[in-house]
Design a protein around this motif. Sequence first.
Motif, short mmCIF file in Angstrom:
data_model
loop_
_atom_site.label_atom_id
_atom_site.label_comp_id
_atom_site.label_asym_id
_atom_site.label_seq_id
_atom_site.Cartn_x
_atom_site.Cartn_y
_atom_site.Cartn_z
N PRO A 178 -33.19 -21.51 9.40
CA PRO A 178 -33.87 -21.31 10.68
C PRO A 178 -34.78 -22.47 11.06
CG PRO A 178 -34.71 -19.81 8.98
CD PRO A 178 -33.48 -20.43 8.44
N GLU A 179 -35.27 -23.19 10.04
CA GLU A 179 -36.14 -24.34 10.32
C GLU A 179 -35.39 -25.48 11.03
OE1 GLU A 179 -34.42 -24.99 6.17
OE2 GLU A 179 -35.19 -23.29 7.33
N PHE A 180 -34.07 -25.42 11.03
CA PHE A 180 -33.25 -26.43 11.71
C PHE A 180 -33.56 -26.43 13.20
CE2 PHE A 180 -28.81 -27.79 13.15
CZ PHE A 180 -29.00 -29.12 12.82
N ILE A 181 -33.81 -25.25 13.75
CA ILE A 181 -34.16 -25.14 15.18
C ILE A 181 -35.44 -25.92 15.46
CG2 ILE A 181 -34.77 -23.56 17.05
CD1 ILE A 181 -33.31 -21.35 15.45
N THR A 182 -36.43 -25.71 14.62
CA THR A 182 -37.73 -26.38 14.80
C THR A 182 -37.59 -27.89 14.67
OG1 THR A 182 -38.74 -24.41 13.82
CG2 THR A 182 -40.13 -26.37 14.04
N GLN A 183 -36.80 -28.31 13.70
CA GLN A 183 -36.57 -29.74 13.49
C GLN A 183 -35.95 -30.39 14.72
OE1 GLN A 183 -33.52 -30.72 10.65
NE2 GLN A 183 -34.26 -32.82 10.32
N LEU A 184 -34.92 -29.76 15.25
CA LEU A 184 -34.24 -30.32 16.42
C LEU A 184 -35.14 -30.30 17.65
CD1 LEU A 184 -30.62 -28.86 16.12
CD2 LEU A 184 -31.47 -31.07 15.36
N ALA A 185 -35.84 -29.18 17.84
CA ALA A 185 -36.72 -29.05 19.01
C ALA A 185 -37.84 -30.08 18.98
CB ALA A 185 -37.29 -27.64 19.08
#
Length: 254
Positions: free
Chosen positions: A110-117
């Motif tokens: 789920p942290e992938f979303i934060t990284q991309l954003a």
Amino acid sequence: MLQTRVIPCLLLKDDSLVKTINFKKPGYIGDPVNTARIFNELEVDELAVLDITATNNKRQPNFKILSELANECFMPLAYGGGIRTFDDAKKMFQIGIEKVIINTITFDKPEFITQLAAHFGNQAIVVAIDVKKNMFGKYQVFSNSGRKKQKVNVIDWAKKLEQLGAGEILLTAIHQEGTWNGFDIELIESITNAVDIPVIANGGAANLKDIEQVVKKGNASAVSLGSMVVYQNKGMGVLVNFPNRKELESAIRK
């Protein structure tokens, strides 16, 4: 540009476009680049392309076709399917894709979303939620192109995606997808009431009335169209098209 975005959503399988029913039975539609040219001529405001086999086949996105599409499209292009790493997403933006759509990876990372954003901006990150209603009327969330059931509540999951940095949610009712039976208004309204980010309604559109209802009753920020823009009508042959703009504006005017 339309007040509410109406977005053709094309499904990519290998090198061709297909259309599914309930995420199954892919029927051949045509060549991706030629189809994009037609949507250029129809002056659509945005286009989405989803590779329906990349994730399950554990392969990278088809960057060759995507580069051709990005070069061809006059409108903003969103893409989903097989995006698993930061470099995958980075390459998307480098070739001219404006938004990435992710789904399966978000359950494991789920942290992938934060990284991309954080790097590309929330507006460039769309997270897909695929939902199926079971025989008891309960909504269940699926990943892997509808193959894997996830143990999350759809409303709670949508809220979490927003907190993680998703800029938009692409909400698909698997039980309606490709059926021409209209949107699942109850599902869509439950999510639009739960989050503040735009929700793109997907799955089931057959006519302008369906679009009007999902915007006015479901409060959808945008509408995704599949069968309606690649077939003449239900049970009829392939015809890439788009609703009459004046009629569409009238239908979705709030």
